[in-house]
Write a protein that holds these residues in place. Structure first.
Motif, mmCIF file in Angstrom:
data_model
loop_
_atom_site.group_PDB
_atom_site.id
_atom_site.type_symbol
_atom_site.label_atom_id
_atom_site.label_comp_id
_atom_site.label_asym_id
_atom_site.label_seq_id
_atom_site.Cartn_x
_atom_site.Cartn_y
_atom_site.Cartn_z
ATOM 1 N N ARG A 2 -2.525 21.983 -1.012
ATOM 2 C CA ARG A 2 -3.068 20.641 -0.811
ATOM 3 C C ARG A 2 -2.846 19.819 -2.061
ATOM 4 N N ARG A 3 -2.451 18.606 -1.864
ATOM 5 C CA ARG A 3 -2.206 17.700 -2.985
ATOM 6 C C ARG A 3 -3.278 16.614 -2.942
ATOM 7 N N PRO A 4 -3.942 16.355 -4.057
ATOM 8 C CA PRO A 4 -4.973 15.317 -4.036
ATOM 9 C C PRO A 4 -4.343 13.943 -3.771
ATOM 10 N N TYR A 5 -5.090 13.099 -3.086
ATOM 11 C CA TYR A 5 -4.605 11.756 -2.802
ATOM 12 C C TYR A 5 -5.795 10.810 -2.679
ATOM 13 N N ARG A 6 -5.503 9.537 -2.664
ATOM 14 C CA ARG A 6 -6.521 8.531 -2.379
ATOM 15 C C ARG A 6 -5.848 7.399 -1.627
ATOM 16 N N ILE A 7 -6.604 6.711 -0.801
ATOM 17 C CA ILE A 7 -6.072 5.565 -0.074
ATOM 18 C C ILE A 7 -6.143 4.359 -1.006
ATOM 19 N N ALA A 8 -4.979 3.816 -1.356
ATOM 20 C CA ALA A 8 -4.908 2.707 -2.305
ATOM 21 C C ALA A 8 -4.928 1.360 -1.617
ATOM 22 N N TYR A 9 -4.519 1.328 -0.355
ATOM 23 C CA TYR A 9 -4.388 0.043 0.332
ATOM 24 C C TYR A 9 -4.312 0.289 1.834
ATOM 25 N N THR A 10 -4.903 -0.576 2.603
ATOM 26 C CA THR A 10 -4.752 -0.546 4.051
ATOM 27 C C THR A 10 -4.423 -1.949 4.528
ATOM 28 N N SER A 11 -3.762 -2.027 5.655
ATOM 29 C CA SER A 11 -3.395 -3.317 6.223
ATOM 30 C C SER A 11 -3.378 -3.207 7.739
ATOM 31 N N PRO A 12 -3.750 -4.264 8.434
ATOM 32 C CA PRO A 12 -3.701 -4.223 9.894
ATOM 33 C C PRO A 12 -2.286 -4.416 10.449
ATOM 34 N N ASN A 13 -1.315 -4.655 9.572
ATOM 35 C CA ASN A 13 0.047 -4.858 10.066
ATOM 36 C C ASN A 13 1.064 -4.214 9.126
ATOM 37 N N ILE A 14 2.248 -3.968 9.665
ATOM 38 C CA ILE A 14 3.289 -3.260 8.919
ATOM 39 C C ILE A 14 3.813 -4.089 7.752
ATOM 40 N N THR A 15 3.773 -5.393 7.860
ATOM 41 C CA THR A 15 4.255 -6.244 6.768
ATOM 42 C C THR A 15 3.457 -5.995 5.495
ATOM 43 N N GLY A 16 2.152 -5.876 5.626
ATOM 44 C CA GLY A 16 1.302 -5.595 4.475
ATOM 45 C C GLY A 16 1.566 -4.217 3.894
ATOM 46 N N VAL A 17 1.758 -3.234 4.769
ATOM 47 C CA VAL A 17 2.053 -1.874 4.306
ATOM 48 C C VAL A 17 3.378 -1.858 3.555
ATOM 49 N N ALA A 19 4.866 -4.322 2.014
ATOM 50 C CA ALA A 19 4.721 -5.029 0.741
ATOM 51 C C ALA A 19 4.072 -4.128 -0.306
ATOM 52 N N ALA A 20 3.059 -3.375 0.095
ATOM 53 C CA ALA A 20 2.375 -2.483 -0.844
ATOM 54 C C ALA A 20 3.305 -1.370 -1.319
ATOM 55 N N VAL A 21 4.055 -0.779 -0.408
ATOM 56 C CA VAL A 21 4.976 0.302 -0.779
ATOM 57 C C VAL A 21 6.091 -0.242 -1.665
ATOM 58 N N GLN A 22 6.647 -1.397 -1.309
ATOM 59 C CA GLN A 22 7.713 -1.992 -2.113
ATOM 60 C C GLN A 22 7.210 -2.393 -3.501
ATOM 61 N N ALA A 23 5.911 -2.676 -3.623
ATOM 62 C CA ALA A 23 5.331 -3.012 -4.924
ATOM 63 C C ALA A 23 5.001 -1.771 -5.744
ATOM 64 N N GLY A 24 5.233 -0.587 -5.158
ATOM 65 C CA GLY A 24 5.000 0.654 -5.898
ATOM 66 C C GLY A 24 3.570 1.139 -5.861
ATOM 67 N N MET A 25 2.761 0.646 -4.916
ATOM 68 C CA MET A 25 1.362 1.059 -4.841
ATOM 69 C C MET A 25 1.177 2.452 -4.260
ATOM 70 N N GLY A 26 2.205 2.963 -3.579
ATOM 71 C CA GLY A 26 2.050 4.281 -2.991
ATOM 72 C C GLY A 26 3.164 4.594 -2.028
ATOM 73 N N VAL A 27 2.896 5.535 -1.133
ATOM 74 C CA VAL A 27 3.865 5.973 -0.134
ATOM 75 C C VAL A 27 3.267 5.751 1.255
ATOM 76 N N SER A 28 4.131 5.752 2.246
ATOM 77 C CA SER A 28 3.686 5.579 3.627
ATOM 78 C C SER A 28 4.630 6.323 4.553
ATOM 79 N N LEU A 29 4.139 6.710 5.704
ATOM 80 C CA LEU A 29 4.995 7.290 6.734
ATOM 81 C C LEU A 29 5.573 6.143 7.548
ATOM 82 N N LEU A 30 6.891 6.065 7.585
ATOM 83 C CA LEU A 30 7.565 5.001 8.316
ATOM 84 C C LEU A 30 8.626 5.613 9.214
ATOM 85 N N SER A 31 8.931 4.942 10.289
ATOM 86 C CA SER A 31 9.989 5.407 11.179
ATOM 87 C C SER A 31 11.354 5.169 10.533
#
Length: 84
Positions: A2-17, A19-31
């Motif tokens: 198990r790797r420790p993690y924390r939720i750094a950002y949430t968004s109701p739409n993919i555009t926000g997600v 933007a956060a990933v492209q800004a280097g805030m974290g990783v996301s599962l994307l198609s």
């Protein structure tokens, strides 16, 4: 492992997600389709230390009766998009 993690950002739409990933805030599962459309992202492989992502499926349910022409058209377009 198990790797420790924390939720750094949430968004109701993919555009926000994205933007956060492209800004280097974290990783996301994307198609794969989303990765093709997004710029500046990289796929994390086994060397990243993250566990493999299990497969998933999408289910779309709609009423058999009562769908108007607009809803039927939207449903058909969504199915075509998801299949494509």
């Amino acid at each position: 492992m198990r790797r420790p993690y924390r939720i750094a950002y949430t968004s109701p739409n993919i555009t926000g997600v994205l933007a956060a990933v492209q800004a280097g805030m974290g990783v996301s599962l994307l198609s794969e389709r989303m990765l093709q459309e997004a710029h500046g992202l990289q796929v994390l492989d086994d060397a990243s230390g993250l566990p493999p992502v299990p497969g998933c499926s999408t289910v779309l349910k709609a009423a058999r009766k009562g769908l108007g022409p607009g809803a039927r058209d939207a449903l058909e377009r969504l199915c075509a998009f998801m299949a494509g």
